[in-house]
Write a protein that holds these residues in place. Structure first.
Motif, PDB file in Angstrom:
ATOM      1  N   UNK A   1      64.524   3.368 -29.673  1.00 49.04           N
ATOM      2  CA  UNK A   1      64.473   4.467 -30.640  1.00 49.04           C
ATOM      3  C   UNK A   1      63.641   4.085 -31.862  1.00 49.04           C
ATOM      4  N   UNK A   2      63.794   2.855 -32.326  1.00 47.34           N
ATOM      5  CA  UNK A   2      63.023   2.415 -33.491  1.00 47.34           C
ATOM      6  C   UNK A   2      61.524   2.373 -33.167  1.00 47.34           C
ATOM      7  N   UNK A   3      61.177   1.913 -31.977  1.00 52.81           N
ATOM      8  CA  UNK A   3      59.767   1.903 -31.590  1.00 52.81           C
ATOM      9  C   UNK A   3      59.214   3.328 -31.477  1.00 52.81           C
ATOM     10  N   UNK A   4      60.036   4.254 -30.992  1.00 47.20           N
ATOM     11  CA  UNK A   4      59.600   5.648 -30.923  1.00 47.20           C
ATOM     12  C   UNK A   4      59.271   6.176 -32.319  1.00 47.20           C
TER      13      UNK A   4
ATOM     14  N   UNK B   1      56.681  -3.283 -34.277  1.00 48.89           N
ATOM     15  CA  UNK B   1      56.714  -4.445 -33.384  1.00 48.89           C
ATOM     16  C   UNK B   1      57.426  -5.636 -34.022  1.00 48.89           C
ATOM     17  N   UNK B   2      57.080  -5.982 -35.244  1.00 53.63           N
ATOM     18  CA  UNK B   2      57.690  -7.157 -35.867  1.00 53.63           C
ATOM     19  C   UNK B   2      59.196  -7.007 -36.098  1.00 53.63           C
ATOM     20  N   UNK B   3      59.684  -5.901 -36.683  1.00 51.75           N
ATOM     21  CA  UNK B   3      61.130  -5.780 -36.851  1.00 51.75           C
ATOM     22  C   UNK B   3      61.897  -5.718 -35.534  1.00 51.75           C
ATOM     23  N   UNK B   4      61.322  -5.039 -34.538  1.00 56.20           N
ATOM     24  CA  UNK B   4      62.010  -4.947 -33.241  1.00 56.20           C
ATOM     25  C   UNK B   4      62.031  -6.305 -32.557  1.00 56.20           C
ATOM     26  N   UNK B   5      60.965  -7.048 -32.644  1.00 54.56           N
ATOM     27  CA  UNK B   5      60.952  -8.386 -32.039  1.00 54.56           C
ATOM     28  C   UNK B   5      61.997  -9.283 -32.689  1.00 54.56           C
TER      29      UNK B   5
ATOM     30  N   UNK C   1      48.338  -1.081 -38.407  1.00 57.67           N
ATOM     31  CA  UNK C   1      49.155  -1.887 -39.323  1.00 57.67           C
ATOM     32  C   UNK C   1      50.562  -1.292 -39.435  1.00 57.67           C
ATOM     33  N   UNK C   2      50.650   0.037 -39.505  1.00 59.84           N
ATOM     34  CA  UNK C   2      51.964   0.688 -39.544  1.00 59.84           C
ATOM     35  C   UNK C   2      52.765   0.364 -38.297  1.00 59.84           C
ATOM     36  N   UNK C   3      52.131   0.440 -37.153  1.00 56.99           N
ATOM     37  CA  UNK C   3      52.829   0.146 -35.890  1.00 56.99           C
ATOM     38  C   UNK C   3      53.295  -1.304 -35.844  1.00 56.99           C
ATOM     39  N   UNK C   4      52.472  -2.224 -36.297  1.00 54.09           N
ATOM     40  CA  UNK C   4      52.853  -3.634 -36.264  1.00 54.09           C
ATOM     41  C   UNK C   4      53.947  -3.962 -37.278  1.00 54.09           C
TER      42      UNK C   4
END
Length: 92
Positions: free
Chosen positions: A7-10, A39-43, A32-35
């Motif tokens: 959900x967070x990645x969505x 990506x970084x918080x989800x990882x 940059x927004x996507x990363x």
């Protein structure tokens, strides 16, 4: 377990699409927004969520390699006493 990261990645992908499609936005800003928001918080979150299972797996693997079977008590097993050494007693 993975519903929150999905959900967070969505949400992060939708933010990146809005950034890229905006008249003031850019593709670099979207990446940059996507990363940084996705990506970084989800990882980090997935890594932290898996810490307990990794610890249990490593502990089970170490125990199986060592042939260690825990007993019901928490004390160390007693060693066999040598017959040549007398037990220590108080003097009468």
């Amino acid at each position: 377990m993975y519903i929150i990261p999905i959900a967070w990645l969505y949400v992060a992908v939708m933010m990146a699409v809005a950034e890229g499609a905006s008249s003031n936005g850019s593709i670099l800003g979207a990446i940059i927004t996507l990363l940084l928001y996705g990506v970084l918080p989800v990882a980090l979150m997935v890594y932290l969520m898996g810490t307990g299972s990794r610890r249990r797996k490593n502990l089970a693997q170490e125990r199986s390699l060592a042939g260690f079977e825990p007993d019901a008590g928490g004390h160390a097993p007693a060693a066999a006493e040598d017959a040549a050494v007398a037990p220590v007693r108080k003097e009468p």
